[in-house]
Design a protein around this motif. Structure first.
Motif, PDB file in Angstrom:
ATOM      1  N   LEU A 219     -15.809  31.075  19.413  1.00 42.90           N
ATOM      2  CA  LEU A 219     -14.809  31.311  18.375  1.00 42.90           C
ATOM      3  C   LEU A 219     -14.155  32.677  18.548  1.00 42.90           C
ATOM      4  CD1 LEU A 219     -16.828  29.963  15.327  1.00 42.90           C
ATOM      5  CD2 LEU A 219     -14.720  28.967  16.248  1.00 42.90           C
ATOM      6  N   ALA A 220     -14.979  33.685  18.816  1.00 43.40           N
ATOM      7  CA  ALA A 220     -14.460  35.039  19.002  1.00 43.40           C
ATOM      8  C   ALA A 220     -13.551  35.105  20.223  1.00 43.40           C
ATOM      9  CB  ALA A 220     -15.614  36.026  19.135  1.00 43.40           C
ATOM     10  N   ALA A 221     -13.962  34.494  21.320  1.00 42.75           N
ATOM     11  CA  ALA A 221     -13.144  34.502  22.534  1.00 42.75           C
ATOM     12  C   ALA A 221     -11.805  33.812  22.302  1.00 42.75           C
ATOM     13  CB  ALA A 221     -13.901  33.838  23.678  1.00 42.75           C
ATOM     14  N   MET A 222     -11.816  32.714  21.540  1.00 45.20           N
ATOM     15  CA  MET A 222     -10.576  32.007  21.235  1.00 45.20           C
ATOM     16  C   MET A 222      -9.637  32.902  20.428  1.00 45.20           C
ATOM     17  SD  MET A 222      -9.990  28.383  19.243  1.00 45.20           S
ATOM     18  CE  MET A 222     -10.855  28.957  17.795  1.00 45.20           C
ATOM     19  N   MET A 223     -10.180  33.641  19.449  1.00 46.00           N
ATOM     20  CA  MET A 223      -9.353  34.540  18.646  1.00 46.00           C
ATOM     21  C   MET A 223      -8.767  35.662  19.498  1.00 46.00           C
ATOM     22  SD  MET A 223     -11.442  34.923  15.102  1.00 46.00           S
ATOM     23  CE  MET A 223     -10.224  35.971  14.320  1.00 46.00           C
ATOM     24  N   VAL A 224      -9.591  36.274  20.347  1.00 49.63           N
ATOM     25  CA  VAL A 224      -9.128  37.371  21.197  1.00 49.63           C
ATOM     26  C   VAL A 224      -8.006  36.882  22.114  1.00 49.63           C
ATOM     27  CG1 VAL A 224      -9.803  38.941  23.062  1.00 49.63           C
ATOM     28  CG2 VAL A 224     -11.278  38.665  21.064  1.00 49.63           C
ATOM     29  N   LYS A 225      -8.181  35.724  22.712  1.00 46.48           N
ATOM     30  CA  LYS A 225      -7.164  35.165  23.604  1.00 46.48           C
ATOM     31  C   LYS A 225      -5.878  34.848  22.844  1.00 46.48           C
ATOM     32  CE  LYS A 225      -6.473  31.583  27.053  1.00 46.48           C
ATOM     33  NZ  LYS A 225      -7.083  30.458  27.786  1.00 46.48           N
ATOM     34  N   THR A 226      -6.028  34.335  21.635  1.00 45.74           N
ATOM     35  CA  THR A 226      -4.861  34.006  20.815  1.00 45.74           C
ATOM     36  C   THR A 226      -4.071  35.261  20.463  1.00 45.74           C
ATOM     37  OG1 THR A 226      -5.985  32.063  19.938  1.00 45.74           O
ATOM     38  CG2 THR A 226      -4.141  32.912  18.654  1.00 45.74           C
ATOM     39  N   VAL A 227      -4.772  36.305  20.032  1.00 44.29           N
ATOM     40  CA  VAL A 227      -4.101  37.565  19.683  1.00 44.29           C
ATOM     41  C   VAL A 227      -3.478  38.194  20.925  1.00 44.29           C
ATOM     42  CG1 VAL A 227      -4.458  39.907  18.804  1.00 44.29           C
ATOM     43  CG2 VAL A 227      -5.526  37.962  17.646  1.00 44.29           C
TER      44      VAL A 227
ATOM     45  N   ALA B 206       0.057  35.722  19.388  1.00 43.03           N
ATOM     46  CA  ALA B 206       0.100  34.844  18.217  1.00 43.03           C
ATOM     47  C   ALA B 206      -0.189  35.672  16.972  1.00 43.03           C
ATOM     48  CB  ALA B 206      -0.919  33.726  18.354  1.00 43.03           C
ATOM     49  N   SER B 207       0.477  35.344  15.899  1.00 43.27           N
ATOM     50  CA  SER B 207       0.293  36.067  14.647  1.00 43.27           C
ATOM     51  C   SER B 207      -0.747  35.343  13.801  1.00 43.27           C
ATOM     52  CB  SER B 207       1.617  36.148  13.893  1.00 43.27           C
ATOM     53  OG  SER B 207       1.426  36.789  12.652  1.00 43.27           O
ATOM     54  N   ILE B 208      -2.008  35.751  13.942  1.00 45.67           N
ATOM     55  CA  ILE B 208      -3.078  35.154  13.139  1.00 45.67           C
ATOM     56  C   ILE B 208      -3.755  36.213  12.276  1.00 45.67           C
ATOM     57  CG2 ILE B 208      -3.457  33.216  14.720  1.00 45.67           C
ATOM     58  CD1 ILE B 208      -5.999  34.726  15.695  1.00 45.67           C
ATOM     59  N   GLY B 209      -3.072  37.318  12.044  1.00 44.05           N
ATOM     60  CA  GLY B 209      -3.578  38.343  11.142  1.00 44.05           C
ATOM     61  C   GLY B 209      -4.322  39.491  11.798  1.00 44.05           C
ATOM     62  N   PHE B 210      -4.296  39.574  13.124  1.00 39.56           N
ATOM     63  CA  PHE B 210      -4.967  40.655  13.835  1.00 39.56           C
ATOM     64  C   PHE B 210      -3.962  41.319  14.769  1.00 39.56           C
ATOM     65  CE2 PHE B 210      -8.119  37.502  12.727  1.00 39.56           C
ATOM     66  CZ  PHE B 210      -9.060  38.261  12.060  1.00 39.56           C
TER      67      PHE B 210
ATOM     68  N   PHE C   1      -7.195  43.680  19.569  1.00 38.63           N
ATOM     69  CA  PHE C   1      -8.334  43.031  18.924  1.00 38.63           C
ATOM     70  C   PHE C   1      -9.292  42.574  20.016  1.00 38.63           C
ATOM     71  CE2 PHE C   1      -9.989  39.144  16.632  1.00 38.63           C
ATOM     72  CZ  PHE C   1     -10.639  39.820  15.620  1.00 38.63           C
ATOM     73  N   ASP C   2     -10.585  42.932  19.885  1.00 41.98           N
ATOM     74  CA  ASP C   2     -11.520  42.654  20.972  1.00 41.98           C
ATOM     75  C   ASP C   2     -12.649  41.719  20.538  1.00 41.98           C
ATOM     76  OD1 ASP C   2     -13.171  44.282  19.430  1.00 41.98           O
ATOM     77  OD2 ASP C   2     -13.214  45.915  20.875  1.00 41.98           O
ATOM     78  N   GLN C   3     -13.493  41.378  21.505  1.00 37.93           N
ATOM     79  CA  GLN C   3     -14.596  40.442  21.278  1.00 37.93           C
ATOM     80  C   GLN C   3     -15.539  40.944  20.192  1.00 37.93           C
ATOM     81  OE1 GLN C   3     -14.794  37.459  22.734  1.00 37.93           O
ATOM     82  NE2 GLN C   3     -16.878  36.814  22.336  1.00 37.93           N
ATOM     83  N   ALA C   4     -15.853  42.231  20.191  1.00 39.88           N
ATOM     84  CA  ALA C   4     -16.759  42.788  19.174  1.00 39.88           C
ATOM     85  C   ALA C   4     -16.151  42.659  17.776  1.00 39.88           C
ATOM     86  CB  ALA C   4     -17.070  44.250  19.481  1.00 39.88           C
ATOM     87  N   GLY C   5     -14.867  42.953  17.656  1.00 38.51           N
ATOM     88  CA  GLY C   5     -14.190  42.808  16.366  1.00 38.51           C
ATOM     89  C   GLY C   5     -14.143  41.363  15.914  1.00 38.51           C
ATOM     90  N   ALA C   6     -13.897  40.466  16.843  1.00 38.83           N
ATOM     91  CA  ALA C   6     -13.843  39.043  16.515  1.00 38.83           C
ATOM     92  C   ALA C   6     -15.218  38.531  16.088  1.00 38.83           C
ATOM     93  CB  ALA C   6     -13.313  38.249  17.701  1.00 38.83           C
ATOM     94  N   LEU C   7     -16.261  38.944  16.806  1.00 42.16           N
ATOM     95  CA  LEU C   7     -17.618  38.534  16.420  1.00 42.16           C
ATOM     96  C   LEU C   7     -17.962  39.044  15.028  1.00 42.16           C
ATOM     97  CD1 LEU C   7     -19.615  38.987  19.732  1.00 42.16           C
ATOM     98  CD2 LEU C   7     -19.346  36.858  18.442  1.00 42.16           C
ATOM     99  N   ALA C   8     -17.606  40.287  14.738  1.00 43.18           N
ATOM    100  CA  ALA C   8     -17.877  40.850  13.409  1.00 43.18           C
ATOM    101  C   ALA C   8     -17.131  40.065  12.336  1.00 43.18           C
ATOM    102  CB  ALA C   8     -17.479  42.325  13.371  1.00 43.18           C
ATOM    103  N   TRP C   9     -15.883  39.707  12.611  1.00 38.27           N
ATOM    104  CA  TRP C   9     -15.099  38.934  11.643  1.00 38.27           C
ATOM    105  C   TRP C   9     -15.755  37.581  11.394  1.00 38.27           C
ATOM    106  CZ3 TRP C   9     -12.621  34.323  11.149  1.00 38.27           C
ATOM    107  CH2 TRP C   9     -11.769  34.190  10.049  1.00 38.27           C
ATOM    108  N   TRP C  10     -16.150  36.877  12.462  1.00 34.19           N
ATOM    109  CA  TRP C  10     -16.779  35.567  12.318  1.00 34.19           C
ATOM    110  C   TRP C  10     -18.126  35.662  11.614  1.00 34.19           C
ATOM    111  CZ3 TRP C  10     -14.595  31.169  12.028  1.00 34.19           C
ATOM    112  CH2 TRP C  10     -13.423  30.906  12.735  1.00 34.19           C
TER     113      TRP C  10
END
Length: 74
Positions: free
Chosen positions: A18-26, A30-34, A38-47
């Motif tokens: 999930l985190a990797a998908m968010m990082v790749k999207t940002v 893509a405008s998903i609010g980040f 935005f990195d893997q650590a930030g995405a993991l913390a968000w999830w």
């Protein structure tokens, strides 16, 4: 595509994907609010925060070719 309810253990196991998908999207602008950077650590913390906040909610996810395809909370 298979859509099914996800238990907390399954969701936790999917966090890296999930985190990797968010990082790749940002990174793809893509405008998903980040913001860019935005990195893997930030995405993991968000999830992880999302998982804690959703305790008791109904999470669903999709898989395609044995890979995570997307998800939603109801």
């Amino acid at each position: 595509m298979i859509i099914r309810a996800l238990d907390p253990h399954t969701v936790a196991a999917l966090l890296p994907s999930l985190a990797a998908m968010m990082v790749k999207t940002v990174a793809g602008c893509a405008s998903i609010g980040f913001m860019a950077g935005f990195d893997q650590a930030g995405a993991l913390a968000w999830w992880r925060g999302r998982l804690a906040a959703a305790a008791g909610a109904h999470d669903i996810g999709t898989r395609h070719d044995q890979r995570f395809g997307g998800g939603a909370a109801l």
